[in-house]
Design a protein around this motif. Structure first.
Motif, PDB file in Angstrom:
ATOM      1  N   GLU A 104     -11.250   2.441   9.439  1.00 54.77           N
ATOM      2  CA  GLU A 104     -10.738   2.141  10.794  1.00 54.77           C
ATOM      3  C   GLU A 104     -10.334   0.686  10.928  1.00 54.77           C
ATOM      4  OE1 GLU A 104      -9.600   3.108  14.640  1.00 54.77           O
ATOM      5  OE2 GLU A 104     -10.308   4.454  13.078  1.00 54.77           O
ATOM      6  N   PRO A 105     -11.168  -0.282  10.513  1.00 58.13           N
ATOM      7  CA  PRO A 105     -10.736  -1.680  10.589  1.00 58.13           C
ATOM      8  C   PRO A 105      -9.508  -1.964   9.705  1.00 58.13           C
ATOM      9  CG  PRO A 105     -13.114  -1.557  10.309  1.00 58.13           C
ATOM     10  CD  PRO A 105     -12.565  -0.166  10.094  1.00 58.13           C
ATOM     11  N   GLY A 106      -9.445  -1.305   8.556  1.00 55.59           N
ATOM     12  CA  GLY A 106      -8.291  -1.502   7.675  1.00 55.59           C
ATOM     13  C   GLY A 106      -7.005  -1.004   8.307  1.00 55.59           C
ATOM     14  N   ARG A 107      -7.060   0.165   8.967  1.00 52.87           N
ATOM     15  CA  ARG A 107      -5.874   0.700   9.648  1.00 52.87           C
ATOM     16  C   ARG A 107      -5.444  -0.221  10.780  1.00 52.87           C
ATOM     17  NH1 ARG A 107      -8.247   5.748   8.649  1.00 52.87           N
ATOM     18  NH2 ARG A 107      -9.248   5.785  10.694  1.00 52.87           N
ATOM     19  N   ASN A 108      -6.437  -0.756  11.515  1.00 54.02           N
ATOM     20  CA  ASN A 108      -6.108  -1.683  12.607  1.00 54.02           C
ATOM     21  C   ASN A 108      -5.405  -2.932  12.074  1.00 54.02           C
ATOM     22  OD1 ASN A 108      -7.250   0.040  14.469  1.00 54.02           O
ATOM     23  ND2 ASN A 108      -9.248  -0.975  14.447  1.00 54.02           N
ATOM     24  N   LEU A 109      -5.912  -3.418  10.936  1.00 54.72           N
ATOM     25  CA  LEU A 109      -5.282  -4.596  10.323  1.00 54.72           C
ATOM     26  C   LEU A 109      -3.862  -4.284   9.899  1.00 54.72           C
ATOM     27  CD1 LEU A 109      -5.396  -7.467   9.148  1.00 54.72           C
ATOM     28  CD2 LEU A 109      -6.372  -6.479   7.054  1.00 54.72           C
ATOM     29  N   PHE A 110      -3.656  -3.130   9.284  1.00 52.49           N
ATOM     30  CA  PHE A 110      -2.319  -2.738   8.826  1.00 52.49           C
ATOM     31  C   PHE A 110      -1.370  -2.599  10.017  1.00 52.49           C
ATOM     32  CE2 PHE A 110       0.932   0.109   7.247  1.00 52.49           C
ATOM     33  CZ  PHE A 110       1.194  -0.405   5.981  1.00 52.49           C
ATOM     34  N   LEU A 160       0.845  -1.205   0.000  1.00 54.30           N
ATOM     35  CA  LEU A 160       0.000   0.000   0.000  1.00 54.30           C
ATOM     36  C   LEU A 160       0.876   1.249   0.000  1.00 54.30           C
ATOM     37  CD1 LEU A 160      -2.768  -0.908   2.608  1.00 54.30           C
ATOM     38  CD2 LEU A 160      -2.965  -0.936   0.127  1.00 54.30           C
ATOM     39  N   SER A 161       0.494   2.197  -0.829  1.00 58.83           N
ATOM     40  CA  SER A 161       1.188   3.490  -0.831  1.00 58.83           C
ATOM     41  C   SER A 161       0.699   4.316   0.356  1.00 58.83           C
ATOM     42  CB  SER A 161       0.903   4.223  -2.136  1.00 58.83           C
ATOM     43  OG  SER A 161      -0.482   4.542  -2.226  1.00 58.83           O
ATOM     44  N   GLU A 162       1.374   5.432   0.593  1.00 60.63           N
ATOM     45  CA  GLU A 162       0.960   6.318   1.689  1.00 60.63           C
ATOM     46  C   GLU A 162      -0.465   6.825   1.472  1.00 60.63           C
ATOM     47  OE1 GLU A 162       2.456   7.073   4.484  1.00 60.63           O
ATOM     48  OE2 GLU A 162       4.237   5.855   4.066  1.00 60.63           O
ATOM     49  N   GLU A 163      -0.819   7.103   0.253  1.00 60.77           N
ATOM     50  CA  GLU A 163      -2.165   7.595  -0.038  1.00 60.77           C
ATOM     51  C   GLU A 163      -3.219   6.525   0.257  1.00 60.77           C
ATOM     52  OE1 GLU A 163      -1.988   8.777  -4.097  1.00 60.77           O
ATOM     53  OE2 GLU A 163      -0.709  10.519  -3.703  1.00 60.77           O
ATOM     54  N   ASP A 164      -2.892   5.283  -0.130  1.00 61.60           N
ATOM     55  CA  ASP A 164      -3.843   4.189   0.117  1.00 61.60           C
ATOM     56  C   ASP A 164      -4.015   3.950   1.621  1.00 61.60           C
ATOM     57  OD1 ASP A 164      -4.295   3.789  -2.588  1.00 61.60           O
ATOM     58  OD2 ASP A 164      -2.668   2.328  -2.768  1.00 61.60           O
ATOM     59  N   ARG A 165      -2.927   4.079   2.349  1.00 64.06           N
ATOM     60  CA  ARG A 165      -3.011   3.886   3.806  1.00 64.06           C
ATOM     61  C   ARG A 165      -3.920   4.945   4.427  1.00 64.06           C
ATOM     62  NH1 ARG A 165       3.301   2.772   5.621  1.00 64.06           N
ATOM     63  NH2 ARG A 165       3.723   1.178   4.037  1.00 64.06           N
ATOM     64  N   ALA A 166      -3.758   6.165   3.946  1.00 69.62           N
ATOM     65  CA  ALA A 166      -4.579   7.253   4.504  1.00 69.62           C
ATOM     66  C   ALA A 166      -6.058   7.044   4.204  1.00 69.62           C
ATOM     67  CB  ALA A 166      -4.095   8.586   3.945  1.00 69.62           C
ATOM     68  N   ALA A 167      -6.347   6.345   3.117  1.00 69.33           N
ATOM     69  CA  ALA A 167      -7.747   6.133   2.725  1.00 69.33           C
ATOM     70  C   ALA A 167      -8.366   4.907   3.382  1.00 69.33           C
ATOM     71  CB  ALA A 167      -7.832   5.996   1.196  1.00 69.33           C
TER      72      ALA A 167
END
Length: 202
Positions: free
Chosen positions: A118-124, A108-115
């Motif tokens: 909440e569950p996706g960020r927790n997984l990352f 994931l790029s920085e832009e994709d991470r920012a998008a």
């Protein structure tokens, strides 16, 4: 022949004597000759003899002590190596797990991470923590990453050159790293796959 007894040393032998008589006369001469006395062995001084024996025993003792010391050091080295390298195969198998976690984090790029939701960020973040804990556990057992940053000196014992490319880095140094390398103790577990700089492009 004369009736007077013949002295074996001075008696004359009749030239007409038979072979048997000549043999008998020769045997008489040999028997009457005084036997040569064997030279008596020179007696060694008992103190000198003991000193020689003491020196020989001392040399044997020193050699034995040196052998024991070498054996002790060799055994300690083998125990230390066994302790360090016992998990070499297991650690090697875990490197692919580390590689997969790293690929997941760089996918994931920085832009994709920012998008991310909440569950996706927790997984990352969970993947990041898992990778960090894996590296910490490996380091606890002497398994560490081999440095392979741009500009680092290329070491054929730790780095595997897969390309030679023009770059801003000095000629012969590492231009970029494709796959991190790992070592266990002082032994290379897996060489880092790198591109070597050919110098600035003309």
């Amino acid at each position: 022949m004369s009736d007077e007894p013949k002295n074996s040393e001075t008696a004359e032998i009749d030239s007409n004597a038979s072979k048997a008589e000549l043999k008998a006369a020769a045997d008489d001469i040999l028997k009457s000759a005084p036997a040569e006395e064997a030279a008596p062995e020179e007696e060694m001084d008992p103190v000198q003899k003991l000193e020689i024996e003491k020196e020989e025993l001392r040399e044997q003792l020193l050699r034995t002590l040196a052998d024991l010391e070498n054996t002790r050091k060799r055994a300690e080295r083998q125990v230390a190596d066994a302790r360090i390298y016992a998990i070499e195969k297991f650690a090697g198998d875990l490197l692919s797990v580390s590689d997969n976690l790293s690929r997941a984090l760089t996918a994931l790029s920085e832009e994709d991470r920012a998008a991310l939701s909440e569950p996706g960020r927790n997984l990352f973040e969970g993947i990041e923590m898992t990778e960090k804990e894996l590296h910490t556990a490996l380091a606890r057992h002497g398994v560490t990453v081999i440095a392979a940053l741009p500009g680092d000196t290329f070491d054929p014992n730790q780095h595997q050159a897969v390309a030679n490319i023009p770059s801003d880095q000095p000629n012969g140094t590492i231009a970029s790293c494709f796959q991190p390398g790992w070592k266990i103790g002082e032994r290379t577990l897996r060489a880092a796959m790198v591109a070597v700089s050919a110098g600035a492009a003309n």
